[in-house]
Design a protein around this motif. Structure first.
Motif, PDB file in Angstrom:
ATOM      1  N   GLU A 292       0.811  -1.225   0.000  1.00  0.00           N
ATOM      2  CA  GLU A 292       0.000   0.000   0.000  1.00  0.00           C
ATOM      3  C   GLU A 292       0.840   1.269   0.000  1.00  0.00           C
ATOM      4  OE1 GLU A 292      -2.906  -0.132   3.090  1.00  0.00           O
ATOM      5  OE2 GLU A 292      -3.627  -2.094   2.484  1.00  0.00           O
ATOM      6  N   ASN A 293       2.022   1.210   0.609  1.00  0.00           N
ATOM      7  CA  ASN A 293       2.882   2.399   0.663  1.00  0.00           C
ATOM      8  C   ASN A 293       3.471   2.735  -0.702  1.00  0.00           C
ATOM      9  OD1 ASN A 293       2.465   2.696   3.426  1.00  0.00           O
ATOM     10  ND2 ASN A 293       4.088   1.233   3.883  1.00  0.00           N
ATOM     11  N   LYS A 294       3.878   1.704  -1.447  1.00  0.00           N
ATOM     12  CA  LYS A 294       4.510   1.923  -2.748  1.00  0.00           C
ATOM     13  C   LYS A 294       3.524   1.817  -3.898  1.00  0.00           C
ATOM     14  CE  LYS A 294       8.923   0.099  -1.184  1.00  0.00           C
ATOM     15  NZ  LYS A 294       9.898  -0.975  -1.351  1.00  0.00           N
ATOM     16  N   GLY A 295       2.390   1.163  -3.662  1.00  0.00           N
ATOM     17  CA  GLY A 295       1.392   0.988  -4.717  1.00  0.00           C
ATOM     18  C   GLY A 295       1.794  -0.009  -5.783  1.00  0.00           C
ATOM     19  N   VAL A 296       2.590  -1.022  -5.398  1.00  0.00           N
ATOM     20  CA  VAL A 296       3.037  -2.031  -6.364  1.00  0.00           C
ATOM     21  C   VAL A 296       2.651  -3.428  -5.881  1.00  0.00           C
ATOM     22  CG1 VAL A 296       4.976  -0.666  -7.213  1.00  0.00           C
ATOM     23  CG2 VAL A 296       5.314  -2.220  -5.297  1.00  0.00           C
ATOM     24  N   VAL A 297       2.486  -4.333  -6.828  1.00  0.00           N
ATOM     25  CA  VAL A 297       2.194  -5.728  -6.502  1.00  0.00           C
ATOM     26  C   VAL A 297       3.467  -6.373  -5.988  1.00  0.00           C
ATOM     27  CG1 VAL A 297       1.491  -7.961  -7.447  1.00  0.00           C
ATOM     28  CG2 VAL A 297       0.370  -5.870  -8.230  1.00  0.00           C
TER      29      VAL A 297
END
Length: 80
Positions: free
Chosen positions: A30-35
């Motif tokens: 959630e912090n980086k917005g990556v899978v």
């Protein structure tokens, strides 16, 4: 690559040769917005179990993404 394209691929382990199942979900940082991880659902076996086990695969464990198959090297085989 889109999730809808990934979930059509079956996942196979290079370490065991086991057919793990198909991608059922993704885990996002959630912090980086990556899978960061893929959730692989086992094919249901002929048993009375209501819930199939799932594997959580780190994206770094993916070796090859083919047209029909995703090849993974299970290092930290997490089941949930």
């Amino acid at each position: 690559m889109r999730y809808t394209d990934l979930k059509k691929r079956e996942c196979v382990s290079t370490t065991t040769g086991e057919r793990l199942g198909f991608i059922t979900d993704v885990i996002i940082d959630e912090n980086k917005g990556v899978v960061t991880h893929l959730v692989i659902g086992e094919k249901r076996k002929m048993s009375m179990r209501k819930e199939a086990e799932e594997h959580v695969i780190d994206l770094r464990e993916i070796e090859t993404v083919g047209e029909d198959v995703l090849i993974v090297a299970l290092k930290n085989n997490q089941r949930r």
